[in-house]
Design a protein around this motif. Structure first.
Motif, PDB file in Angstrom:
ATOM      1  N   GLU A  32     -13.713   4.034  -7.936  1.00  0.00           N
ATOM      2  CA  GLU A  32     -12.537   4.891  -7.849  1.00  0.00           C
ATOM      3  C   GLU A  32     -11.760   4.792  -9.158  1.00  0.00           C
ATOM      4  OE1 GLU A  32     -10.038   3.290  -4.830  1.00  0.00           O
ATOM      5  OE2 GLU A  32     -11.176   4.144  -3.177  1.00  0.00           O
ATOM      6  N   PRO A  33     -11.369   5.910  -9.720  1.00  0.00           N
ATOM      7  CA  PRO A  33     -10.432   5.830 -10.849  1.00  0.00           C
ATOM      8  C   PRO A  33      -9.140   5.151 -10.404  1.00  0.00           C
ATOM      9  CG  PRO A  33     -11.350   8.033 -10.631  1.00  0.00           C
ATOM     10  CD  PRO A  33     -11.734   7.288  -9.393  1.00  0.00           C
TER      11      PRO A  33
ATOM     12  N   PRO B   1      -1.693  13.021   3.156  1.00  0.00           N
ATOM     13  CA  PRO B   1      -3.057  13.559   3.166  1.00  0.00           C
ATOM     14  C   PRO B   1      -3.060  15.068   3.290  1.00  0.00           C
ATOM     15  CG  PRO B   1      -2.495  12.696   5.296  1.00  0.00           C
ATOM     16  CD  PRO B   1      -1.324  12.399   4.423  1.00  0.00           C
ATOM     17  N   GLY B   2      -4.148  15.655   2.948  1.00  0.00           N
ATOM     18  CA  GLY B   2      -4.306  17.085   3.135  1.00  0.00           C
ATOM     19  C   GLY B   2      -4.716  17.356   4.561  1.00  0.00           C
ATOM     20  N   THR B   3      -3.750  17.607   5.396  1.00  0.00           N
ATOM     21  CA  THR B   3      -4.068  17.752   6.810  1.00  0.00           C
ATOM     22  C   THR B   3      -4.604  19.139   7.109  1.00  0.00           C
ATOM     23  OG1 THR B   3      -1.797  18.388   7.258  1.00  0.00           O
ATOM     24  CG2 THR B   3      -2.349  16.084   7.534  1.00  0.00           C
ATOM     25  N   LEU B   4      -5.453  19.203   8.053  1.00  0.00           N
ATOM     26  CA  LEU B   4      -5.959  20.470   8.552  1.00  0.00           C
ATOM     27  C   LEU B   4      -5.209  20.825   9.829  1.00  0.00           C
ATOM     28  CD1 LEU B   4      -9.763  19.890   8.035  1.00  0.00           C
ATOM     29  CD2 LEU B   4      -8.230  21.245   6.622  1.00  0.00           C
TER      30      LEU B   4
ATOM     31  N   GLU C 214     -16.257  10.036  -1.273  1.00  0.00           N
ATOM     32  CA  GLU C 214     -14.897   9.565  -1.475  1.00  0.00           C
ATOM     33  C   GLU C 214     -14.702   8.863  -2.814  1.00  0.00           C
ATOM     34  OE1 GLU C 214     -13.996   7.312   1.991  1.00  0.00           O
ATOM     35  OE2 GLU C 214     -14.372   9.005   3.317  1.00  0.00           O
TER      36      GLU C 214
ATOM     37  N   MET D  18       0.840  -1.186   0.000  1.00  0.00           N
ATOM     38  CA  MET D  18       0.000   0.000   0.000  1.00  0.00           C
ATOM     39  C   MET D  18       0.882   1.246   0.000  1.00  0.00           C
ATOM     40  SD  MET D  18      -2.992   0.968   2.650  1.00  0.00           S
ATOM     41  CE  MET D  18      -3.833  -0.540   2.144  1.00  0.00           C
ATOM     42  N   PRO D  19       0.651   2.163  -0.919  1.00  0.00           N
ATOM     43  CA  PRO D  19       1.526   3.326  -0.985  1.00  0.00           C
ATOM     44  C   PRO D  19       1.326   4.255   0.198  1.00  0.00           C
ATOM     45  CG  PRO D  19      -0.345   3.581  -2.472  1.00  0.00           C
ATOM     46  CD  PRO D  19      -0.417   2.192  -1.915  1.00  0.00           C
ATOM     47  N   THR D  20       2.404   4.941   0.552  1.00  0.00           N
ATOM     48  CA  THR D  20       2.292   5.956   1.585  1.00  0.00           C
ATOM     49  C   THR D  20       1.651   7.189   0.969  1.00  0.00           C
ATOM     50  OG1 THR D  20       4.238   5.150   2.703  1.00  0.00           O
ATOM     51  CG2 THR D  20       3.575   7.405   3.183  1.00  0.00           C
ATOM     52  N   ARG D  21       0.713   7.749   1.674  1.00  0.00           N
ATOM     53  CA  ARG D  21       0.003   8.901   1.144  1.00  0.00           C
ATOM     54  C   ARG D  21       0.290  10.126   1.986  1.00  0.00           C
ATOM     55  NH1 ARG D  21      -3.467   4.547   0.568  1.00  0.00           N
ATOM     56  NH2 ARG D  21      -4.028   4.720   2.725  1.00  0.00           N
TER      57      ARG D  21
ATOM     58  N   LYS E  28     -12.013   0.951 -10.089  1.00  0.00           N
ATOM     59  CA  LYS E  28     -12.262  -0.114  -9.105  1.00  0.00           C
ATOM     60  C   LYS E  28     -13.672   0.057  -8.560  1.00  0.00           C
ATOM     61  CE  LYS E  28     -10.216  -1.638  -4.683  1.00  0.00           C
ATOM     62  NZ  LYS E  28      -9.120  -1.313  -3.723  1.00  0.00           N
TER      63      LYS E  28
END
Lengths: 311, 159
Positions: free
Chosen positions: B156-157, B6-9, B27, B1-4, B54
């Motif tokens: 999901e694309p 995220p857009g953190t707040l 999502e 699983m790739p490391t992502r 998917k």
């Protein structure tokens, strides 16, 4: 089509709590852990689900303490990315088929109790001293060199580091305290720990203990006390239950119960010391129903809650 | 699983929210497909993948009376991927759900009957551009009809 940002604000300080998985339970297909577990793994692959500091498995990882069930659980657990933390529950040595130490070894734990350092927080995984013919989690009295002493010594030796305790059983009168009788509640015999007063003595004396993380009650995430702040002695801590992806009601296994887990973020910055709690329905792949403000009106669920850790 | 990443707040940006002020957690992309009423074993094409994607979730609705759960008269509804390779069509099962009373779920008319708790095949759920999503309604015994069923699925694309 618009999309939102992931709702976990600070994933590097977030614990993903997964309560009682019960791998090996012989139940209808769509309720089986071996069916529901892969739904969680599949959901975690979503690009909008952040990687977190650790996935915390809060005991009852398997249903009957059997080696074959260990293998299925470990294969499932291995698919979670990053750090995994495992605690024991009574079903991991159910009916006394093995000792807690044997269960811990079989599940890849370094002991029945151990510490996992996550940098921003240490997690003290608390096990039990023994079991009986029913698979109970028995804690020895303080002063006997048992697990309660281990916890107290661990906290005392590292007083400037914040700790979370991961223990299968909740503190008495925390999670599910106001819940209807169709739920397992921490106020009911067998659903809180066996030495609550002794544990509270430790909590009250060790101000670096900040969080009590539990499983055991399978509590649905809309429980009004799924996450709460408790003042014990002179110490104010957060108590959070990990729910269960397996089933959530004492009335029996419901085939199409949501596949639930809980995300808890521990923050201590200019905004104060606090936790943020969020809820995931891995089957529906959405940030799901959360804590309700009232059992009388379950439409009042909050899908994200912030709880200051202040008295 | 790739490391992502995220857009953190910013910490503290979230406060207690009520159900009234929470935005939807959208999502994935969503597709809606209406079908004609189904009274017997039937297959129907639902969609052609416009790009690699998917299939991650699905719900069906029967716009009519309830279909009671039964071990004798029930539906088995299968989401399938069809791949046409130079005229040879192969099908693979993405997910199956039934209205059996022991392992499935009754269909409540005009309500969500979803695949949330049903396993999706991790290979079959991935569609290449041009792959077809179809639905197979299979009967055992003589269950009541699916009335003007509606399929809503999410995808999901992917690359």
């Amino acid at each position: 089509m618009s999309r939102i940002w992931p709702q976990v604000s600070t994933p590097e300080r977030t614990l993903h709590l997964i309560g009682d998985n019960h791998y090996g339970a012989n139940v209808p297909t769509t309720a089986k852990p071996t069916t529901r577990g892969p739904k969680i793994i599949n959901d975690l692959g979503s690009p909008l689900i952040p990687d977190v500091a650790a996935h915390v498995f809060l005991g009852d990882n398997v249903n009957d303490g059997l080696t074959s069930q260990d293998a299925d659980f470990l294969a499932y657990q291995a698919q979670f990315p990053g750090t995994k933390i495992t605690a024991l529950g009574g079903h991991d040595f159910w009916n006394g088929v093995r000792t807690p130490a044997a269960a811990a070894a079989a599940l890849g734990m370094s002991g029945v109790s151990y510490v996992q350092d996550l940098g921003f927080l240490k997690v003290a995984v608390l096990g039990c001293d023994s079991t009986d013919a029913f698979g109970s989690m028995i804690l020895n009295a303080p002063g006997s060199g048992g697990q309660i002493d281990w916890l107290d010594d661990t906290l005392a030796s590292d007083p400037d580091t914040p700790y979370a305790v991961a223990f299968h059983q909740p503190l008495n009168d925390t999670v599910g305290r106001d819940a209807p009788a169709d739920q397992f509640r921490s106020i009911d015999a067998g659903f809180f720990n066996s030495r609550d007063a002794d544990l509270r003595t430790v909590i009250g004396a060790r101000s670096n203990l900040r969080l009590w993380l539990s499983g055991h009650t399978h509590t649905p995430t809309y429980d009004t006390a799924l996450a709460s702040v408790e003042t014990i002695g002179g110490n104010t801590i957060g108590c959070v239950n990990g729910s269960s992806p397996f089933y959530n009601h004492s009335t029996g296994i419901t085939t199409f119960e949501p596949i639930r887990s809980v995300y808890v973020t521990y923050l201590d910055d200019s905004g104060g010391e606090r936790i943020e709690v969020r809820f995931r329905d891995h089957g529906a792949r959405r940030w799901g129903e959360g804590i309700a403000t009232s059992y009388a009106d379950l439409s009042t669920v909050q899908r994200a809650v912030t709880i200051p850790l202040e008295a | 699983m790739p490391t992502r990443t995220p857009g953190t707040l910013p910490p503290g940006a979230y406060v207690a929210k009520s159900s009234l002020d929470v935005i939807a957690s959208i999502e994935e992309l969503t597709q809606v497909v209406p079908f004609a009423t189904v009274t017997a074993t039937t297959t129907a094409a639902a969609w052609i993948a416009p790009f690699p994607c998917k299939i991650v979730a699905a719900s069906l609705l029967s716009y009519g009376a309830n279909i009671p759960a039964s071990t004798v008269n029930y539906w088995s509804v299968t989401l399938r991927k069809l791949v046409n390779n130079a005229g040879t069509v192969t099908s693979s099962v993405i997910a199956v759900k039934t209205s059996r009373s022991d392992t499935g779920q009754a269909v409540t008319g005009k309500a969500d009957w979803n695949f949330d708790n049903v396993p999706f095949d991790p290979v079959a759920q991935n569609l290449a551009k041009g792959d077809v999503l179809d639905v197979l309604w299979g009967t055992v015994g003589a269950p009541p009809q699916w009335t003007a069923p509606l399929l809503v699925f999410r995808y999901e694309p992917s690359s």
